[in-house]
Scaffold this motif. Structure first.
Motif, PDB file in Angstrom:
ATOM      1  N   ALA A  21       0.719  -0.931  -0.052  1.00 43.09           N
ATOM      2  CA  ALA A  21       0.044   0.097   0.008  1.00 43.09           C
ATOM      3  C   ALA A  21       0.886   1.322  -0.057  1.00 43.09           C
ATOM      4  O   ALA A  21       2.078   1.007   0.658  1.00 43.09           O
ATOM      5  N   GLY A  22       0.507   2.344  -0.695  1.00 45.62           N
ATOM      6  CA  GLY A  22       1.347   3.513  -0.718  1.00 45.62           C
ATOM      7  C   GLY A  22       2.530   3.326  -1.925  1.00 45.62           C
ATOM      8  O   GLY A  22       2.457   2.350  -2.631  1.00 45.62           O
ATOM      9  N   PRO A  23       3.128   4.422  -1.897  1.00 43.69           N
ATOM     10  CA  PRO A  23       4.387   4.454  -2.710  1.00 43.69           C
ATOM     11  C   PRO A  23       5.669   3.417  -2.527  1.00 43.69           C
ATOM     12  O   PRO A  23       5.685   3.054  -1.373  1.00 43.69           O
ATOM     13  N   SER A  24       6.217   3.066  -3.528  1.00 43.76           N
ATOM     14  CA  SER A  24       7.460   2.149  -3.104  1.00 43.76           C
ATOM     15  C   SER A  24       8.662   3.024  -2.781  1.00 43.76           C
ATOM     16  O   SER A  24       8.642   4.313  -3.001  1.00 43.76           O
ATOM     17  N   ILE A  25       9.804   2.431  -2.046  1.00 41.14           N
ATOM     18  CA  ILE A  25      10.764   3.315  -1.752  1.00 41.14           C
ATOM     19  C   ILE A  25      11.500   3.756  -2.900  1.00 41.14           C
ATOM     20  O   ILE A  25      12.016   5.000  -2.604  1.00 41.14           O
ATOM     21  N   GLU A  26      11.521   3.477  -4.042  1.00 44.81           N
ATOM     22  CA  GLU A  26      12.117   3.810  -5.203  1.00 44.81           C
ATOM     23  C   GLU A  26      11.457   5.373  -5.760  1.00 44.81           C
ATOM     24  O   GLU A  26      11.998   5.965  -6.348  1.00 44.81           O
ATOM     25  N   GLU A  27      10.353   5.230  -5.330  1.00 47.04           N
ATOM     26  CA  GLU A  27       9.533   6.335  -6.050  1.00 47.04           C
ATOM     27  C   GLU A  27       8.969   7.598  -4.834  1.00 47.04           C
ATOM     28  O   GLU A  27       8.497   8.517  -5.269  1.00 47.04           O
ATOM     29  N   ALA A  28       9.024   7.230  -3.737  1.00 45.73           N
ATOM     30  CA  ALA A  28       8.517   7.997  -2.707  1.00 45.73           C
ATOM     31  C   ALA A  28       9.476   9.192  -2.501  1.00 45.73           C
ATOM     32  O   ALA A  28      10.415   9.120  -2.565  1.00 45.73           O
ATOM     33  N   ASP A  29       8.778  10.161  -2.159  1.00 48.25           N
ATOM     34  CA  ASP A  29       9.315  11.723  -1.753  1.00 48.25           C
ATOM     35  C   ASP A  29       9.750  11.532  -0.438  1.00 48.25           C
ATOM     36  O   ASP A  29      10.643  12.310   0.023  1.00 48.25           O
ATOM     37  N   VAL A  30       8.947  10.618   0.326  1.00 47.44           N
ATOM     38  CA  VAL A  30       9.370  10.554   1.846  1.00 47.44           C
ATOM     39  C   VAL A  30       9.665   9.368   2.384  1.00 47.44           C
ATOM     40  O   VAL A  30       8.753   8.493   1.868  1.00 47.44           O
ATOM     41  N   ILE A  31      10.782   9.091   2.836  1.00 49.83           N
ATOM     42  CA  ILE A  31      10.853   7.682   3.395  1.00 49.83           C
ATOM     43  C   ILE A  31      11.244   7.769   4.859  1.00 49.83           C
ATOM     44  O   ILE A  31      12.048   8.458   5.370  1.00 49.83           O
ATOM     45  N   VAL A  32      10.688   6.640   5.610  1.00 54.07           N
ATOM     46  CA  VAL A  32      10.734   6.527   7.106  1.00 54.07           C
ATOM     47  C   VAL A  32      11.520   5.342   7.157  1.00 54.07           C
ATOM     48  O   VAL A  32      10.804   4.459   6.584  1.00 54.07           O
ATOM     49  N   ALA A  33      12.782   5.051   7.767  1.00 55.96           N
ATOM     50  CA  ALA A  33      13.292   4.155   7.648  1.00 55.96           C
ATOM     51  C   ALA A  33      13.695   3.552   9.251  1.00 55.96           C
ATOM     52  O   ALA A  33      13.988   4.315  10.034  1.00 55.96           O
ATOM     53  N   GLY A  34      13.590   2.320   9.478  1.00 54.87           N
ATOM     54  CA  GLY A  34      13.911   1.637  10.827  1.00 54.87           C
ATOM     55  C   GLY A  34      15.068   0.642  10.622  1.00 54.87           C
ATOM     56  O   GLY A  34      15.284   0.142   9.808  1.00 54.87           O
ATOM     57  N   GLY A  35      15.739   0.931  11.954  1.00 54.82           N
ATOM     58  CA  GLY A  35      16.999   0.096  12.014  1.00 54.82           C
ATOM     59  C   GLY A  35      16.776  -0.631  13.144  1.00 54.82           C
ATOM     60  O   GLY A  35      15.921  -0.741  14.135  1.00 54.82           O
ATOM     61  N   ARG A  36      17.898  -1.310  13.583  1.00 50.73           N
ATOM     62  CA  ARG A  36      17.909  -2.265  14.955  1.00 50.73           C
ATOM     63  C   ARG A  36      17.446  -1.444  16.146  1.00 50.73           C
ATOM     64  O   ARG A  36      17.066  -2.334  17.135  1.00 50.73           O
TER      65      ARG A  36
ATOM     66  N   GLY B 106      21.403  -3.575  -1.000  1.00 50.84           N
ATOM     67  CA  GLY B 106      19.766  -3.278  -1.063  1.00 50.84           C
ATOM     68  C   GLY B 106      19.609  -2.080  -2.105  1.00 50.84           C
ATOM     69  O   GLY B 106      20.338  -2.279  -3.160  1.00 50.84           O
ATOM     70  N   LYS B 107      18.518  -1.138  -2.052  1.00 57.96           N
ATOM     71  CA  LYS B 107      18.266  -0.282  -3.084  1.00 57.96           C
ATOM     72  C   LYS B 107      18.884   1.046  -2.619  1.00 57.96           C
ATOM     73  O   LYS B 107      19.187   1.187  -1.718  1.00 57.96           O
ATOM     74  N   SER B 108      19.079   1.906  -3.793  1.00 61.51           N
ATOM     75  CA  SER B 108      19.509   3.388  -3.595  1.00 61.51           C
ATOM     76  C   SER B 108      18.275   4.098  -4.070  1.00 61.51           C
ATOM     77  O   SER B 108      17.564   4.108  -4.916  1.00 61.51           O
ATOM     78  N   VAL B 109      18.181   5.097  -3.048  1.00 63.10           N
ATOM     79  CA  VAL B 109      16.858   5.821  -3.035  1.00 63.10           C
ATOM     80  C   VAL B 109      17.339   7.510  -2.861  1.00 63.10           C
ATOM     81  O   VAL B 109      18.503   7.665  -2.159  1.00 63.10           O
ATOM     82  N   SER B 110      16.651   8.295  -3.335  1.00 64.52           N
ATOM     83  CA  SER B 110      17.016   9.642  -3.111  1.00 64.52           C
ATOM     84  C   SER B 110      15.705  10.390  -2.983  1.00 64.52           C
ATOM     85  O   SER B 110      15.338  11.235  -3.725  1.00 64.52           O
ATOM     86  N   PRO B 111      15.081  10.275  -1.912  1.00 64.70           N
ATOM     87  CA  PRO B 111      13.819  11.047  -1.852  1.00 64.70           C
ATOM     88  C   PRO B 111      13.939  12.391  -1.126  1.00 64.70           C
ATOM     89  O   PRO B 111      15.099  12.897  -0.862  1.00 64.70           O
TER      90      PRO B 111
ATOM     91  N   GLN C  61      27.637   1.004   4.547  1.00 64.67           N
ATOM     92  CA  GLN C  61      26.714   0.287   3.526  1.00 64.67           C
ATOM     93  C   GLN C  61      25.414   0.851   3.627  1.00 64.67           C
ATOM     94  O   GLN C  61      24.844   0.474   2.532  1.00 64.67           O
ATOM     95  N   HIS C  62      24.847   1.286   4.577  1.00 65.83           N
ATOM     96  CA  HIS C  62      23.674   1.983   4.677  1.00 65.83           C
ATOM     97  C   HIS C  62      23.595   3.158   3.900  1.00 65.83           C
ATOM     98  O   HIS C  62      22.811   3.723   3.003  1.00 65.83           O
ATOM     99  N   LYS C  63      24.764   4.073   4.289  1.00 65.12           N
ATOM    100  CA  LYS C  63      24.770   5.379   3.880  1.00 65.12           C
ATOM    101  C   LYS C  63      24.819   5.508   2.477  1.00 65.12           C
ATOM    102  O   LYS C  63      24.112   6.203   1.689  1.00 65.12           O
ATOM    103  N   VAL C  64      25.300   4.603   1.677  1.00 70.25           N
ATOM    104  CA  VAL C  64      25.680   4.569   0.094  1.00 70.25           C
ATOM    105  C   VAL C  64      24.231   4.388  -0.392  1.00 70.25           C
ATOM    106  O   VAL C  64      24.133   4.735  -1.701  1.00 70.25           O
ATOM    107  N   GLY C  65      23.303   3.995   0.149  1.00 68.81           N
ATOM    108  CA  GLY C  65      22.095   3.763  -0.352  1.00 68.81           C
ATOM    109  C   GLY C  65      21.057   4.880  -0.219  1.00 68.81           C
ATOM    110  O   GLY C  65      19.948   5.108  -0.885  1.00 68.81           O
ATOM    111  N   MET C  66      21.291   5.945   0.604  1.00 63.20           N
ATOM    112  CA  MET C  66      20.341   6.913   0.831  1.00 63.20           C
ATOM    113  C   MET C  66      21.240   8.230   0.936  1.00 63.20           C
ATOM    114  O   MET C  66      20.431   9.245   1.274  1.00 63.20           O
ATOM    115  N   GLN C  67      22.312   8.366   0.657  1.00 62.42           N
ATOM    116  CA  GLN C  67      23.071   9.701   1.046  1.00 62.42           C
ATOM    117  C   GLN C  67      22.859  10.503  -0.154  1.00 62.42           C
ATOM    118  O   GLN C  67      22.911  11.903  -0.055  1.00 62.42           O
ATOM    119  N   GLY C  68      21.899  10.263  -1.179  1.00 68.32           N
ATOM    120  CA  GLY C  68      21.410  11.056  -2.208  1.00 68.32           C
ATOM    121  C   GLY C  68      20.032  11.902  -1.756  1.00 68.32           C
ATOM    122  O   GLY C  68      19.401  12.645  -2.442  1.00 68.32           O
TER     123      GLY C  68
END
Ligand SMILES: Cc1cc2nc3c(=O)[nH]c(=O)nc-3n(C[C@H](O)[C@H](O)[C@H](O)COP(=O)(O)OP(=O)(O)OC[C@H]3O[C@@H](n4cnc5c(N)ncnc54)[C@H](O)[C@@H]3O)c2cc1C
Length: 322
Positions: free
Chosen positions: A193-208, A252-257, A270-277
């Motif tokens: 439901a809702g946008p995919s992480i590749e397309e979303a303008d806003v991403i909320v990410a959870g970690g350990r 995983g995926k590279s995202v740039s919201p 390894q997490h940073k390289v996917g979301m630093q954009g």
């Protein structure tokens, strides 16, 4: 110079990443930029590939190409490359593309460079740009022989529409016996439901730092309030707390919201390289020395179990009042 682009399609839909690679290939000014569309419904997609810049589109259909399995695709692509002696074969990054590109490189005794973020022709030779050392530097990569096979990082290039029309050509037939041995037993589609992480303008990410899978509800609620998508770190995906399709990072995926909210994420390279954009990065972490704060635009030092529900409440109140 001539380039062939693997135009990956699933269920009659050309993949955006592959069309982006096609657009970049066209901009290199080669004599021929062709596309290869394989699998059920390939012929029906040829005109669309033409409108995206391919001057020639090779198509192949048939039972062996129905399931998204790599080996039959390697057979067909190898024959196409040999038929026109393409100098370059390009792929948009995906799980299937990586398998097919590697198989093609082995079959043609060619070299493959992957994770490319740009392409250029220098004196007729293809030069790729590839991030290295955790995306902190860009290096030029080349190929010793032909064809030069390249896999472009997912989401790097946007498709471009043209008014072009492609010549449609049936790909040479004939599969190797060993290529049809593997069969696809089952395919599943994840409901979302809702946008995919590749397309979303806003991403909320959870970690350990969430502490357990049940606490992903906090992240989901905030994402819902912001109209965004939910992402995860590898640590929680490996622990089975969240599906792999949500993983952001090197594997995983590279995202740039526009906005990336990291909750309980340490910020490993390894997490940073996917979301630093991402345009704006907000981190919520109870450890003031967590590496994520080094590259966040805004940081909240605190317990996410207290901060995130309050934030969700505030966003809801603000949006409700708007
Ligand atoms: C080859 C390779 C590839 C990898 N690929 C990826 C990848 O694609 N994506 C990826 O994400 N990782 C990847 N990793 C793993 C990466 O190195 C990290 O281990 C991982 O990103 C850590 O995930 P995390 O931040 O969820 O967990 P942790 O590093 O354990 O961090 C948890 C954070 O939560 C904070 N915290 C704890 N409790 C709370 C609380 N109550 N409130 C607020 N904060 C709290 C802690 O202070 C900590 O900073 C890869 C590793 C390798 C070796």
């Amino acid at each position: 110079m001539s380039t062939l682009v693997f135009l990956e399609q699933h269920e009659g839909e050309l993949q955006k990443g592959a069309l982006g690679v096609l657009a970049r290939a066209v901009s290199l000014g080669d004599d021929e930029v062709a596309g290869a569309i394989l699998g059920a419904g390939a012929s029906a997609l040829a005109a669309e590939a033409g409108r995206h810049g391919a001057t020639r589109v090779w198509v192949a259909e048939g039972e062996a190409l129905e399931a998204p399995l790599p080996q039959p695709r390697v057979d067909v692509l190898a024959k196409i490359v040999e038929a026109r002696s393409y100098d370059t074969v390009l792929f948009g990054g995906s799980v299937l593309a990586a398998d097919v590109a590697a198989g093609l490189a082995a079959r043609l005794d060619a070299g493959v460079n992957w994770d490319l973020v740009d392409l250029a022709r220098e004196d007729g030779r293809l030069v790729g740009k590839r991030p290295a050392l955790g995306d902190s530097v860009l290096v030029d990569v080349g190929w010793k022989g032909t064809p030069a096979i390249g896999i472009v990082r997912a989401g790097t290039f946007e498709p471009a529409g043209t008014v072009g029309e492609a010549e449609v050509v049936e790909a040479p037939a004939g599969l190797e016996d060993f290529s049809t041995v593997a069969t696809m037993l089952e395919q599943a589609h994840e409901e979302q439901a809702g946008p995919s992480i590749e397309e979303a303008d806003v991403i909320v990410a959870g970690g350990r730092g969430l502490g357990g899978p049940e606490n992903f509800a906090l992240v989901e609620e905030l994402a819902k309030a912001l109209g965004g998508a939910v992402a995860a770190t590898r640590a929680v995906v490996d622990a089975g707390w969240y599906p792999y399709s949500a993983q952001v990072g090197q594997t995983g995926k590279s995202v740039s919201p526009r906005l990336y909210v990291a909750c309980g994420i340490s910020g490993a390279i390894q997490h940073k390289v996917g979301m630093q954009g991402s345009n704006v990065i907000v981190a919520i972490n109870k450890d003031a020395n967590a590496p994520i704060f080094e590259y966040s635009d805004l940081g909240v030092v605190g317990d996410l179990h207290q901060v995130v529900p309050k934030l969700t409440e505030l966003v809801r109140a603000k949006r409700g009042a708007a």
